[in-house]
Design a protein around this motif. Sequence first.
Motif, PDB file in Angstrom:
ATOM      1  N   ARG A  75       0.827  -1.216   0.000  1.00 40.27           N
ATOM      2  CA  ARG A  75       0.000   0.000   0.000  1.00 40.27           C
ATOM      3  C   ARG A  75       0.853   1.255   0.000  1.00 40.27           C
ATOM      4  NH1 ARG A  75      -4.612  -1.971   4.286  1.00 40.27           N
ATOM      5  NH2 ARG A  75      -5.816  -3.182   2.794  1.00 40.27           N
ATOM      6  N   ALA A  76       1.951   1.231   0.721  1.00 43.16           N
ATOM      7  CA  ALA A  76       2.847   2.391   0.736  1.00 43.16           C
ATOM      8  C   ALA A  76       3.454   2.614  -0.647  1.00 43.16           C
ATOM      9  CB  ALA A  76       3.941   2.193   1.770  1.00 43.16           C
ATOM     10  N   LEU A  77       3.880   1.549  -1.308  1.00 42.23           N
ATOM     11  CA  LEU A  77       4.425   1.682  -2.659  1.00 42.23           C
ATOM     12  C   LEU A  77       3.365   2.160  -3.645  1.00 42.23           C
ATOM     13  CD1 LEU A  77       6.708  -1.453  -2.935  1.00 42.23           C
ATOM     14  CD2 LEU A  77       7.422   0.932  -2.995  1.00 42.23           C
ATOM     15  N   LYS A  78       2.166   1.669  -3.499  1.00 43.92           N
ATOM     16  CA  LYS A  78       1.084   2.071  -4.393  1.00 43.92           C
ATOM     17  C   LYS A  78       0.767   3.560  -4.242  1.00 43.92           C
ATOM     18  CE  LYS A  78      -3.400   0.748  -5.952  1.00 43.92           C
ATOM     19  NZ  LYS A  78      -4.086  -0.366  -6.471  1.00 43.92           N
ATOM     20  N   ARG A  79       0.854   4.088  -3.036  1.00 48.20           N
ATOM     21  CA  ARG A  79       0.604   5.520  -2.809  1.00 48.20           C
ATOM     22  C   ARG A  79       1.715   6.378  -3.397  1.00 48.20           C
ATOM     23  NH1 ARG A  79      -1.173   3.766   2.383  1.00 48.20           N
ATOM     24  NH2 ARG A  79       0.916   4.112   3.160  1.00 48.20           N
ATOM     25  N   MET A  80       2.909   5.823  -3.503  1.00 43.82           N
ATOM     26  CA  MET A  80       4.052   6.597  -3.996  1.00 43.82           C
ATOM     27  C   MET A  80       3.960   6.886  -5.492  1.00 43.82           C
ATOM     28  SD  MET A  80       7.108   4.796  -1.836  1.00 43.82           S
ATOM     29  CE  MET A  80       8.423   5.605  -2.721  1.00 43.82           C
ATOM     30  N   TYR A  81       3.300   6.021  -6.238  1.00 44.29           N
ATOM     31  CA  TYR A  81       3.229   6.165  -7.672  1.00 44.29           C
ATOM     32  C   TYR A  81       1.812   6.518  -8.096  1.00 44.29           C
ATOM     33  CZ  TYR A  81       7.738   3.865  -7.479  1.00 44.29           C
ATOM     34  OH  TYR A  81       9.027   3.567  -7.207  1.00 44.29           O
ATOM     35  N   PRO A  82       1.669   7.458  -9.031  1.00 41.33           N
ATOM     36  CA  PRO A  82       0.318   7.813  -9.495  1.00 41.33           C
ATOM     37  C   PRO A  82      -0.274   6.677 -10.314  1.00 41.33           C
ATOM     38  CG  PRO A  82       1.967   8.964 -10.794  1.00 41.33           C
ATOM     39  CD  PRO A  82       2.706   8.250  -9.695  1.00 41.33           C
ATOM     40  N   SER A  83      -1.581   6.570 -10.262  1.00 38.63           N
ATOM     41  CA  SER A  83      -2.239   5.497 -11.026  1.00 38.63           C
ATOM     42  C   SER A  83      -2.372   5.902 -12.495  1.00 38.63           C
ATOM     43  CB  SER A  83      -3.611   5.193 -10.432  1.00 38.63           C
ATOM     44  OG  SER A  83      -4.427   6.323 -10.555  1.00 38.63           O
ATOM     45  N   ASP A  84      -2.334   4.941 -13.364  1.00 33.90           N
ATOM     46  CA  ASP A  84      -2.477   5.178 -14.801  1.00 33.90           C
ATOM     47  C   ASP A  84      -3.883   4.790 -15.239  1.00 33.90           C
ATOM     48  OD1 ASP A  84       0.095   6.058 -15.064  1.00 33.90           O
ATOM     49  OD2 ASP A  84       0.892   4.095 -15.619  1.00 33.90           O
ATOM     50  N   ASP A  85      -4.828   5.680 -15.046  1.00 33.58           N
ATOM     51  CA  ASP A  85      -6.219   5.423 -15.438  1.00 33.58           C
ATOM     52  C   ASP A  85      -6.533   6.067 -16.770  1.00 33.58           C
ATOM     53  OD1 ASP A  85      -6.661   3.966 -13.163  1.00 33.58           O
ATOM     54  OD2 ASP A  85      -7.449   5.666 -12.028  1.00 33.58           O
ATOM     55  N   LYS A  86      -5.611   6.040 -17.707  1.00 33.31           N
ATOM     56  CA  LYS A  86      -5.778   6.687 -18.998  1.00 33.31           C
ATOM     57  C   LYS A  86      -6.355   5.741 -20.048  1.00 33.31           C
ATOM     58  CE  LYS A  86      -2.043   9.844 -18.089  1.00 33.31           C
ATOM     59  NZ  LYS A  86      -0.745  10.359 -18.514  1.00 33.31           N
ATOM     60  N   HIS A  87      -6.627   4.506 -19.699  1.00 33.20           N
ATOM     61  CA  HIS A  87      -7.120   3.526 -20.677  1.00 33.20           C
ATOM     62  C   HIS A  87      -8.520   3.779 -21.066  1.00 33.20           C
ATOM     63  CE1 HIS A  87      -3.713   1.255 -18.864  1.00 33.20           C
ATOM     64  NE2 HIS A  87      -3.439   1.179 -20.156  1.00 33.20           N
TER      65      HIS A  87
END
Length: 87
Positions: A75-87
């Motif tokens: 969860r900490a790693l996931k918060r560090m990177y922005p999500s790619d919801d461009k699909h």
Amino acid sequence: MSPNVNRLRVIALYKELHRLGRDYPDRSYDFNGRMRRMFEKNRHLTDPEDIEKAIQFGEYIKSETLALYSLKKYRALKRMYPSDDKH
């Protein structure tokens, strides 16, 4: 198993759990205190079957705690990177 082997297994398990408890995320839970009381409660066990059940329960607690730590890191790693919801 001989009593000495069980004793060494229990001591090793206690040390592992104690080390894991240092990093427990919820300080109000008192992981090490609860763990110590659990070991003290089972101190009087003499039946090898009961001892093995208690050791297996301690191993289960260890594996669940490790899973909790892995989830926390994920969860900490996931918060560090922005999500790619461009699909």
